[in-house]
Design an enzyme around this catalytic site. Structure first.
Site, PDB file in Angstrom:
ATOM      1  CG  ASP A  42      -1.907   1.493   1.066  1.00 27.43           C
ATOM      2  OD1 ASP A  42      -2.165   1.690   0.386  1.00 27.43           O
ATOM      3  OD2 ASP A  42      -2.669   1.063   1.981  1.00 27.43           O
ATOM      4  CG  HIS A  77     -10.043   0.034   8.571  1.00 28.35           C
ATOM      5  ND1 HIS A  77     -10.032   1.209   7.648  1.00 28.35           N
ATOM      6  CD2 HIS A  77      -9.243  -0.426   7.856  1.00 28.35           C
ATOM      7  CE1 HIS A  77      -9.805   1.455   6.705  1.00 28.35           C
ATOM      8  NE2 HIS A  77      -8.913  -0.066   6.581  1.00 28.35           N
ATOM      9  CG  ASP A 109     -10.615  -2.493   0.859  1.00 22.17           C
ATOM     10  OD1 ASP A 109      -9.316  -2.925   1.617  1.00 22.17           O
ATOM     11  OD2 ASP A 109     -10.848  -1.767   1.351  1.00 22.17           O
TER      12      ASP A 109
END
Length: 1014
Positions: free
Chosen positions: A132, A255, A329
């Protein structure tokens, strides 16, 4: 700053390039391994055709091994021993479960390479490595500090976040960021970047995307994202468009729980999907899903898009035509974990159309669940093969069918290089956005401002918060720094107000995370602090190094600058802009309700910018306003840059003043030859060497003469008893300062002596080398003796005398002896000492005798900056002109009407009188070129050919000089550390002459002729 980027490579504009092999791999070892020993063996890296490699690999795999290729797990990137628990776990997953790849996170460059090479060596099928690197490789591979010292451990290049690129709205910058990221990522062993973020952040309350997005305009996001993809591809790095179908208009962190995106399909087409369509046309390799719900589109209003066949297959594959690899994801996020088990979520994702199961909380369980789904008929083997084939094709594009190892020896030449870091700095500078400045207080008036309170509001353990910013400000100002952690109350505000007592300005730096509405991040009580400071008339600047939306909770922030991120690049850029060194010209890529709209942003010109509305902001004025030609003056910049290129010096600082104003106050190059060292600025400090003789010692003597405390024609023995006997009894102070006292030029006292008492005894024992007044012999020893006289008369050490009588009256806050260690980052190193100290001399005086005297000496030891010496030069030039004019009965020519002086003048309180300055700076006799302490031009002078005969100046052994020409009303300060790494370098001598000639010949309002040699 102009950023010169390479021409676009041929073929950059292809809408959808053919599958590329990714053979451009900086730092990869090309290992051509033998083909598989047998057709049935798993396909390791080989020389097979990519399509054959894919087919042979698929044929060799069991169902479970094919499913394993669809799983990628997370790991850190730091050092790992052979028994490290995390590494052992991942290695087991690679060996025993046959997972397809890893997502590597925070670590250090060589640890990345080491870990990945170790894993690749045991992988049955080469591993796809993703990371990332949204804001450059330094986003994960950098920013490490050793505690408790706080020493930075270095790392890869970190860029400002995507929204900073949105503030520049420059596709070439986005392209270059992608290209540099690609070069460094491949050198680290990474094949796929989980970037760019293509979410359109049109929701100020978005707690998770925020500055990770390019902005709120879908077309701007699309253009910048596509440019980034092209740049990365040209460096051999694959890219990922995320988070599909869009995570920008949400108010919940996925999240933690499931966010909701509003609107229907028409709204989605007009807004969220615009950047994804453009990315697909640009040839993006992968798409990452978003864990978001879309009740306006799906009947099941609680189903995450990640698990939706409509979004992942019908919309993405069929409508948009994406044929690359689809990543979920992270499956360990709260939006998935809270509603679905690890196994069921994995099966549902593949049913929806995903190819790669990213970071399932239990990889073995996820693989088991998918295998069972095939065995029970819920999924087909063809569906698994389809995704496995896409993953293997991606591995061939990364070149993994030919080589898997990465060369650690190539890392230093690619990762975090000077060129890459310089580019990051330029982006940070161009992105700075001044949203509000109602009092017109930005930038700071550095002439009127000395003491500043710098408050860093940051999360606990944010070691980097304010670190670079405060260090940069300290180059020019007296900075009191304090860090405040989240969750402050009114008592904390009261304490901050107490700390602000007596300061000239306050800077509040907000290093908050994007979520400004959480207790730990919401700086609400600070608005009361801002209000109180405003009521007291203290200028307060608020700088956001995090979320730009914090202005909504700080409505009383009258001056508000957005730096977008908090890395060293952004902190340097913000500090330089605050000091007036850099222009500010970014535009808001988002709105800041309820007042500011996208596209707004105030402009502030920097020192190199042309005049704005007849005024040149910052320390420099336009050359034409003081009778100089700007183009001719620009030659000095080229001369210094060429000298740096020729290795004369690693960097330089320059100050040129005329008629009470500065036309040059700049830094060039770096403090040291190391590309990681700080750039030279006008506030960088240099060891002045023998400039100490005139800046500190001679000026202090002038002051004492004015006060009647000493008499130049008095014998030295009247002040120092040891000079009252023998040949020394006839030596006067004038003899010492004119270098005609019979003393030798130098003695290496430092070999055997240390401290003032020992030096006084040793000097008293010297025999004369010539008759007093017979000739001029330039001598350090005479100025050391003058130091002892000054200290005897005043009862104070030289550094205290100079501070009170010279530096403080002139506001020379960065000038002094023995700079403290915390300021050494702003100090230019000098020589690698192979005789006395046996190390690189940095932050301590270069001269050995001055060092043995404790760093404070009459002949050497002073450190200063171009900025401070410009103040000294402005004063002594004006004082010399005034003193000479008065002695001649003339009126000094003020030149053209250019407004009030910006430099100290002859009337500055507490300094020697103009008549005294005139006496000291006039050539004393025909015996030599010496004035009292100062030198005057003669022969091939360091002042060049065009400074008038009445000029005065001095040089320093380390590569420093100051020359003042009262007739032309100009002075030049040139600071280098040419003795770094060795005193053998002599290129500074022609450089000095050339610089002074260029400055003199740029003068247009009087005839400039070469000086006649005396």
């Amino acid at each position: 700053m102009t950023v010169r980027l390479p021409d676009p490579p041929e073929g950059r504009k292809r809408p959808r390039p053919p599958v590329h092999r990714g053979r451009v791999r900086t730092g990869a070892i090309t290992l051509l391994l033998a083909a598989c020993a047998s057709a049935g063996a798993p396909a390791s890296p080989s020389t097979l055709d990519p399509d054959d490699w894919i087919e042979r690999t698929l044929e060799s795999m069991t169902l479970r091994e094919r499913v394993g290729q669809l799983v990628m797990v997370w790991m850190t990137g730091g050092y790992a021993s052979s028994s490290d628990a995390e590494f052992v776990r991942v290695e087991s997953l690679v060996r025993e479960q046959g997972i397809g790849g890893v997502v590597i996170s925070v670590g250090t460059p060589h640890a990345y390479v080491s870990r990945l090479n170790r894993l690749q060596s045991v992988a049955p099928v080469p591993l796809l490595v993703a990371a990332d690197f949204e804001a450059g490789p330094g986003f994960r591979v950098g920013g490490a500090f050793q505690l408790p010292t706080g020493i930075s451990l270095g790392g890869a290049t970190a860029f400002p976040p995507a929204m900073a690129f949105g503030a520049t709205n420059d596709e070439e910058l986005a392209y270059e960021a992608g290209r540099i990221t690609g070069l460094e990522a491949r050198a680290l062993g990474v094949h796929l970047n989980f970037a760019p973020v293509l979410d359109v952040n049109n929701n100020p309350e978005n707690p998770i995307i925020n500055t990770r997005s390019f902005g709120e305009d879908p077309d701007r996001v699309a253009a910048l994202g596509a440019a980034y993809i092209r740049g990365a591809r040209d460096a051999g790095l694959m890219t990922t468009a995320k988070h599909f179908p869009g995570h920008g208009d949400t108010g919940t962190d996925s999240h933690v729980e499931l966010p909701i995106i509003p609107g229907d399909r028409a709204r989605l087409d007009a807004l969220e999907l615009v950047p994804f369509r453009r990315a697909i046309d640009a040839g993006v390799d992968a798409v990452m899903t978003a864990h978001v719900a879309a009740p306006g589109i799906l009947e099941d209003d609680e189903l995450p898009a990640t698990l939706s066949h409509y979004f992942m297959t019908e919309l993405l594959r069929e409508d948009l035509g994406f044929d690359g690899v689809l990543f979920t994801d992270a499956l360990d996020m709260g939006a998935i974990v809270s509603g679905y088990g690890a196994g069921d979520a994995s099966v549902r994702a593949i049913e929806a159309g995903a190819d790669v199961l990213l970071m399932p909380p239990d990889p073995e369980r996820a693989i088991d669940a998918v295998v069972r789904a095939v065995e029970t008929g819920r999924l087909t083997e063809a569906r698994i093969e389809e995704s496995a084939r896409r993953v293997l094709a991606m591995k061939t594009r990364a070149g993994l069918d030919a080589a898997t190892a990465t060369d650690p020896g190539a890392v230093p030449g690619v990762v975090g290089t000077e060129a890459h870091l310089s580019f990051a700095d330029s982006v940070a500078e161009r992105a700075l956005t001044l949203v509000r400045d109602l009092p017109g207080a930005f930038p700071l008036d550095t002439v009127a401002t000395d003491r500043v309170l710098s408050i860093a509001y940051a999360r606990r353990l944010d070691v980097a918060a304010g670190r670079v910013f405060d260090a940069r400000l300290r180059e020019a100002l007296d900075v009191r720094a304090v860090t405040v952690e989240g969750g402050i109350d009114e008592r904390d505000v009261e304490r901050l107000l107490e700390r602000a007592a007596g300061v000239d300005a306050v800077v509040l730096s907000l290093h908050s995370a994007p979520a400004v509405d959480e207790d730990d991040d919401a700086p609400h009580p600070l608005d009361g602090l801002i209000w109180e400071l405003a009521a007291q008339g203290v200028p307060t600047t608020v700088i956001s190094f995090g979320s730009p939306y914090v202005l909504s909770v700080l409505p009383d922030a009258w001056t508000y600058l957005v730096a977008w991120g908090g890395t060293g690049a952004e902190q340097r850029a913000a500090a330089d802009a605050l000091l007036g060194r850099r222009r500010v010209g970014g535009d808001l890529p988002i709105s800041l309700p309820p007042i500011y709209r996208m596209g707004e942003g105030l402009r502030r010109a920097g020192p190199a910018d042309p005049p704005v509305a007849g005024r040149q902001p910052g320390p420099e004025v336009a050359a034409e306003t003081v009778g100089m030609d700007a183009d001719l003056l620009a030659r000095v910049d080229r001369l210094i840059q060429q000298a740096i290129s020729d290795s004369v010096t690693p960097g330089a600082a320059l100050a040129v003043g005329r008629r009470g104003h500065l036309v040059r106050l700049r830094g060039y190059g770096r403090l040291d030859w190391d590309g990681a060292s700080a750039r030279v600025t006008e506030t960088s400090r240099y060891d002045l060497a023998s400039l100490t003789k005139v800046i500190a010692t001679t000026t202090a003597v002038m002051s004492l003469v004015d006060e009647g405390l000493i008499d130049l024609d008095e014998r030295v023995g009247s002040y120092l008893d040891e000079w009252s006997r023998g040949w020394k009894a006839d030596v006067t102070l004038r003899d010492l300062i004119l270098h005609q006292a019979g003393l030798p030029p130098f003695r290496p006292f430092w070999r055997d002596h240390e401290g003032r008492a020992a030096y006084r005894r040793s000097i008293a024992d010297l025999e004369s080398e010539y008759s007093i007044g017979e000739r001029m012999v330039y001598s350090d020893i005479g100025l050391i003796t003058l130091q002892f006289v000054i200290e005897q008369v005043t009862g104070e050490p030289l550094d205290v005398v100079a501070r009170g009588r010279v530096f403080d009256p002139l506001g020379m806050s960065a000038t002094g002896f023995n700079p403290p260690p915390e300021s050494w980052s702003t100090v230019a190193p000098t020589e690698i000492d192979t005789v006395y100290r046996h190390r690189l001399v940095h932050g301590e005086v270069h001269d050995e005798n001055a060092s043995a005297l404790g760093g404070v000496a009459g002949h050497a030891g002073l450190f200063s900056s171009a900025r401070d010496l410009a103040r000294f030069g402005g004063w002594i030039l004006d004082a010399a002109r005034a003193g000479r004019a008065a002695a001649n009965g003339d009126v000094a020519d003020a030149g053209p009407d250019h407004g009030p002086r910006s430099l100290p003048g002859a009337d500055t309180p507490g300094l020697p009188a103009p008549s005294t300055v005139a006496e000291f700076t006039r050539r004393a006799r025909d015996l030599s070129s010496r004035a009292l302490g100062w030198d005057t031009p003669s022969g091939r002078s360091s002042a060049g050919r065009f400074f008038a005969g009445g000029s005065f100046g001095h040089t320093g052994f380390t590569g420093t000089s100051i020359w003042v020409d009262p007739e032309r009303d100009v002075f030049v300060v040139l600071l280098t550390n040419r003795v770094n790494p060795t005193r053998a370098e002599r290129g500074h001598i022609p450089l000095r002459r050339a610089v002074h000639d260029a400055v003199a010949t740029a003068i247009t309002d009087m005839p400039i002729e070469p000086r006649s040699r005396p």
